[in-house]
Design a protein around this motif. Structure first.
Motif, short mmCIF file in Angstrom:
data_model
loop_
_atom_site.label_atom_id
_atom_site.label_comp_id
_atom_site.label_asym_id
_atom_site.label_seq_id
_atom_site.Cartn_x
_atom_site.Cartn_y
_atom_site.Cartn_z
N LEU A 7 0.84 -1.12 0.04
CA LEU A 7 0.01 0.13 0.20
C LEU A 7 0.95 1.28 0.01
O LEU A 7 0.59 2.26 -0.86
CB LEU A 7 -0.81 -0.08 1.22
CG LEU A 7 -2.24 1.06 1.53
CD1 LEU A 7 -3.12 0.56 2.68
CD2 LEU A 7 -1.47 2.36 1.58
N ASP A 8 1.96 1.25 0.85
CA ASP A 8 2.83 2.52 1.07
C ASP A 8 3.64 2.68 -0.32
O ASP A 8 3.46 3.90 -0.66
CB ASP A 8 3.76 2.42 2.28
CG ASP A 8 3.06 1.94 3.45
OD1 ASP A 8 2.39 2.92 3.94
OD2 ASP A 8 3.35 1.07 4.28
N ALA A 10 2.76 1.69 -3.34
CA ALA A 10 1.64 1.81 -4.48
C ALA A 10 1.35 3.30 -4.44
O ALA A 10 1.45 4.14 -5.24
CB ALA A 10 0.74 1.33 -4.32
N PHE A 11 1.12 3.97 -3.06
CA PHE A 11 0.80 5.16 -2.90
C PHE A 11 2.08 6.20 -3.38
O PHE A 11 1.76 7.14 -4.31
CB PHE A 11 0.56 5.74 -1.53
CG PHE A 11 0.19 6.84 -1.35
CD1 PHE A 11 -1.18 7.54 -1.86
CD2 PHE A 11 1.24 8.06 -0.85
CE1 PHE A 11 -1.23 8.85 -1.69
CE2 PHE A 11 0.77 9.38 -0.90
CZ PHE A 11 -0.64 9.87 -1.35
N GLU A 14 2.22 6.25 -7.14
CA GLU A 14 1.18 6.86 -7.81
C GLU A 14 1.33 8.36 -7.45
O GLU A 14 0.84 9.20 -8.41
CB GLU A 14 -0.15 6.40 -7.25
CG GLU A 14 -0.60 5.04 -7.76
CD GLU A 14 -1.71 4.29 -6.92
OE1 GLU A 14 -2.45 4.93 -5.99
OE2 GLU A 14 -1.73 2.91 -7.20
N ARG A 15 1.66 8.95 -6.44
CA ARG A 15 1.90 10.34 -6.08
C ARG A 15 2.93 10.70 -7.22
O ARG A 15 2.89 12.09 -7.43
CB ARG A 15 2.27 10.43 -4.55
CG ARG A 15 2.61 11.83 -4.07
CD ARG A 15 1.18 12.67 -4.07
NE ARG A 15 1.50 13.81 -3.33
CZ ARG A 15 0.60 14.44 -2.41
NH1 ARG A 15 -0.53 13.95 -2.51
NH2 ARG A 15 0.95 15.62 -2.01
N ALA A 17 3.83 9.57 -10.06
CA ALA A 17 3.24 9.95 -11.47
C ALA A 17 1.94 11.05 -11.54
O ALA A 17 2.09 11.86 -12.50
CB ALA A 17 2.30 8.56 -11.58
N GLU A 18 1.35 11.39 -10.50
CA GLU A 18 0.72 12.37 -10.41
C GLU A 18 1.26 13.83 -10.63
O GLU A 18 1.04 14.51 -11.30
CB GLU A 18 -0.36 12.48 -9.33
CG GLU A 18 -1.26 13.77 -9.11
CD GLU A 18 -1.93 13.84 -7.79
OE1 GLU A 18 -1.42 13.60 -6.45
OE2 GLU A 18 -3.32 13.94 -7.73
#
Lengths: 551, 162
Positions: A7-8, A10-11, A14-15, A17-18
């Motif tokens: 989870l950590d 992936a977060f 994803e951040r 990439a954003e």
């Protein structure tokens, strides 16, 4: 230390990439300055005097050697081969290119690091006691709770657009080494009469233009209620904190205007109404996180006097730069980032990589960043101290001045920061030069100088035994001096001694002030104790005497 | 016709704001203050009724009106004002509002859409300069979250639970 799970990781991925997408849109003109500002700040990116500044989060100051090595590498590849450690244990890079920042963040994500929420009006990096886990008087290790708060506050759906920034500090010892009383929320681990673990909760502390010491909102908050109660505080603040004036938007202003009792009532009402839908901190989750903070594999060793028979230089270093450890045969070792002639808190890429290597050999591969802008190797065998000292000395990281007057807390000031009114690094260097005699420093004992280049108070000047605040006076850099501030044990705000002084006179003024102490102190009395005993008058009289009178 | 983002789709807006061209049968969003002045008049219209709340207004004071409205529009007047995030959660969790919860105003940007959805908002009236298709993608930006809040499609892991 805590290791990311799926989870950590992936977060943060994803951040990154954003933010890559947001940076691309900004550079393509699709995102306005204002909109980009809101998102870049929440990713640690400021636009500063010379270039962007990237503030990398070091949650509760804990680094693995791999992470410190990566910071060194990133600083070399994308910046000018150095970085600046801050009082909130972050690392600032002063010269990255805007377009490179997504790549830097991607690099950091490979070692489970990020720059999320290190600025902007949101919940910031959580800090802790640098002696966590090794202090003898600790109730419990604060770091698992910091990690839980880090996760809970990350990308919080409701509290990412607060009236103003919001800072947590958590301590587990009676001695407050994390300045928790000047945080928006300060949490002190304690046990109730039945032995249950919980927190004393302080709220509304902060420095800046309106320095205020935090007040107790709850004497004992059981661990399972930690997140639901913090959500209640944050919700009251998000709704009722002022948004019309940036200088009145911190929670301390809301708490002060309502009074702590009314604020507490509002929080309790909100808490009772929202507990059922707020996150509960399950014992299993606490255990999961705690399992990442088990003590390292200490050997069974006897204490011995590592300084006995060694040269005075090592003895001084041992006395000032190492600390008692709860496990016999070990000591905690400061890596001084306060070498005379250097900007306080700065460290080069070479030094970072060398300290990472040293940590691998002598301190279980772990490094801590302290509130006082030094590093700490927390678990060094006493038999390794002499060799560690020799290496640190080679690296220019063994100045034996921890806890002395030249172990100053200093913000980057006008040289880097676009908010600053005055330079700080030059003044620090002046002070270092004037107090270069170690025996004199040792005679003066424990004196904390804290210096900020503007009233935003990143250098915590209000709570320095001697506080120095840079002010702009008709385009010139002048400095206001305060005495008697303190955060460790009994918190107090310093008192201004009188008119500000020009840059060239700061170090001489400080010298006249400490001379009053040196010549008039009582036996064993610390500087700050004397200030509280006699008041500022004798210091004030001498501070403004001309050089000839003072001499 | 205004296009809005609603439940992972870009659709034509069925609602009008007070002051825009609208017939008695059109769905109409009325500011809270106007609604308070003459509630009977607004409720007597044949079209659906929505209300609009500004950041400084009390969300708790809506309790008596909520059974009579099909939509609540919460205003986000600028990039920084985040009070509406709390209003979204309060409307859903505390006031148990089951109708359409919509984010409106200059502060409704694609970079906030994910968090807004997590606070219970299901439709988004984007300012004209915002690209609705990109905003749609932003709704699916994250597939992991830490906090318990409004569950949204595509989230595969969550850390804390209520």
């Amino acid at each position: 230390m805590y290791r990311y799970d799926d989870l950590d990781q992936a977060f943060v991925d994803e951040r990154v990439a954003e933010f890559r997408d947001q940076t691309r849109r900004f550079l393509a003109g699709q995102l306005s300055e204002d909109e980009f500002k809101a998102v870049r700040l929440r990713n640690g990116l400021y636009i500063q005097r010379h270039a962007p500044m990237l503030r990398i989060a070091i949650p509760y100051g804990l680094l693995s050697s791999r992470q410190l090595r990566k910071l060194g590498e990133v600083a070399r590849r994308y910046d000018r081969s150095f970085g600046h450690f801050t009082t909130r244990t972050n690392l600032q890079l002063n010269w990255p290119n805007l377009a490179d920042v997504p790549d830097i963040l991607e690099q950091l994500a490979t070692v489970q690091m990020h720059a999320i929420q290190t600025s902007g009006n949101c919940i910031r990096n959580v800090t802790a006691d640098h002696m966590a886990g090794v202090a003898k008087d600790e109730v419990d290790d604060p770091r698992p709770y910091c990690e839980i708060i880090r996760q809970w506050s990350t990308h919080h759906p409701e509290f990412t657009y607060l009236p103003r920034k919001f800072k947590f500090a958590v301590t587990g010892s009676p001695e407050d080494r994390a300045a928790s009383e000047v945080h928006d929320i300060g949490l002190h681990l304690k046990r109730d009469e039945q032995g249950n673990l919980g927190f004393q909760v302080l709220v509304g502390g902060g420095l800046g233009r309106q320095p205020i010491i935090g007040q107790v909102i709850r004497e004992f908050l059981p661990v399972p209620d930690l997140l639901s109660y913090c959500e209640a505080i944050l919700r009251v603040y998000n709704r009722y904190g002022r948004r019309d004036n940036i200088h009145k938007a911190r929670i301390k202003v809301l708490v002060k205007s309502l009074g702590i009792d009314r604020f507490r009532e509002q929080v309790d009402t909100e808490w009772q109404a929202s507990r059922a839908t707020a996150p509960r901190l399950e014992a299993a989750e606490v255990d999961r996180v705690r399992s990442h903070f088990v003590p390292p594999a200490y050997e069974e060793l006897q204490n011995f006097d590592a300084a006995a028979g060694r040269e005075p230089e090592f003895q001084a270093w041992y006395r000032y730069n190492t600390r008692e450890h709860k496990v016999s045969g070990y000591r905690a070792v400061f890596v001084s980032l306060k070498a005379h002639g250097e900007a306080p808190g700065d460290m080069t890429s070479d030094q970072m990589e060398a300290v990472a290597d040293l940590a691998d050999r002598v301190s279980f591969g772990m490094i801590r960043v302290t509130h006082s802008q030094n590093l700490l190797l927390a678990d060094v065998r006493q038999i390794d101290l002499y060799a560690a000292w020799q290496e640190l000395k080679q690296l220019h990281l063994a100045t034996p001045n921890i806890g002395t007057l030249t172990d100053m807390i200093v913000c980057p000031g006008l040289d880097f920061c676009s908010l600053a009114n005055a330079g700080t690094i030059n003044v620090a260097k002046q002070i270092q030069a004037r107090f270069d005699d170690l025996d004199y420093l040792y005679d003066l004992g424990d004196i904390e100088i804290k210096m900020s280049g503007c009233m935003n108070a990143c250098g915590h000047h209000h709570v320095g035994h001697i506080g120095i605040l840079g002010v702009d006076k008709h385009g010139e850099e002048w400095y206001q001096i305060t005495l008697g501030g303190s955060v460790n044990g009994f918190s107090a705000l310093g008192e201004v001694i009188g008119p500000s002084v020009p840059q060239k006179d700061v170090a001489a003024t400080i010298e006249r002030i400490v001379e009053v102490y040196r010549t008039q102190r009582e036996d064993g009395e610390r500087f700050v104790e004397m200030v509280h005993r006699v008041g500022i008058k004798p210091f004030k009289e001498r501070a403004y005497a001309s050089h000839s009178e003072a001499a | 016709m205004r296009r809005i983002l609603k439940r992972h789709e870009v659709v034509a807006d069925e609602w009008r704001h007070l002051g825009e061209d609208a017939t008695d049968a059109d769905a109409l969003i009325v500011p809270l203050a106007d609604l308070r002045k003459e509630p009977a008049v607004w409720q007597a219209r044949s079209g659906r009724l929505g209300l609009r709340i500004a950041p400084a207004e009390s969300v708790e004071s809506l309790a008596d009106l909520l059974p009579h409205v099909a939509l609540v529009a919460v205003e986000f007047p600028n990039v920084g004002d985040g009070r509406g995030f709390s209003y979204g959660r309060l409307l859903r969790d505390r006031l148990q509002f089951k109708g359409e919860l919509r984010a409106v105003g200059q502060g409704v940007k694609q970079d906030k859409i994910f968090l807004l959805a997590r606070c219970g908002f299901e439709s988004f009236e984007l300012p004209p300069e915002e690209n609705a298709d990109e905003a749609l993608k932003a709704l699916r930006r994250y597939d992991v979250v830490y906090q318990p809040a409004e569950p949204i499609e595509g989230i595969r892991r969550q850390r804390f639970f209520a």
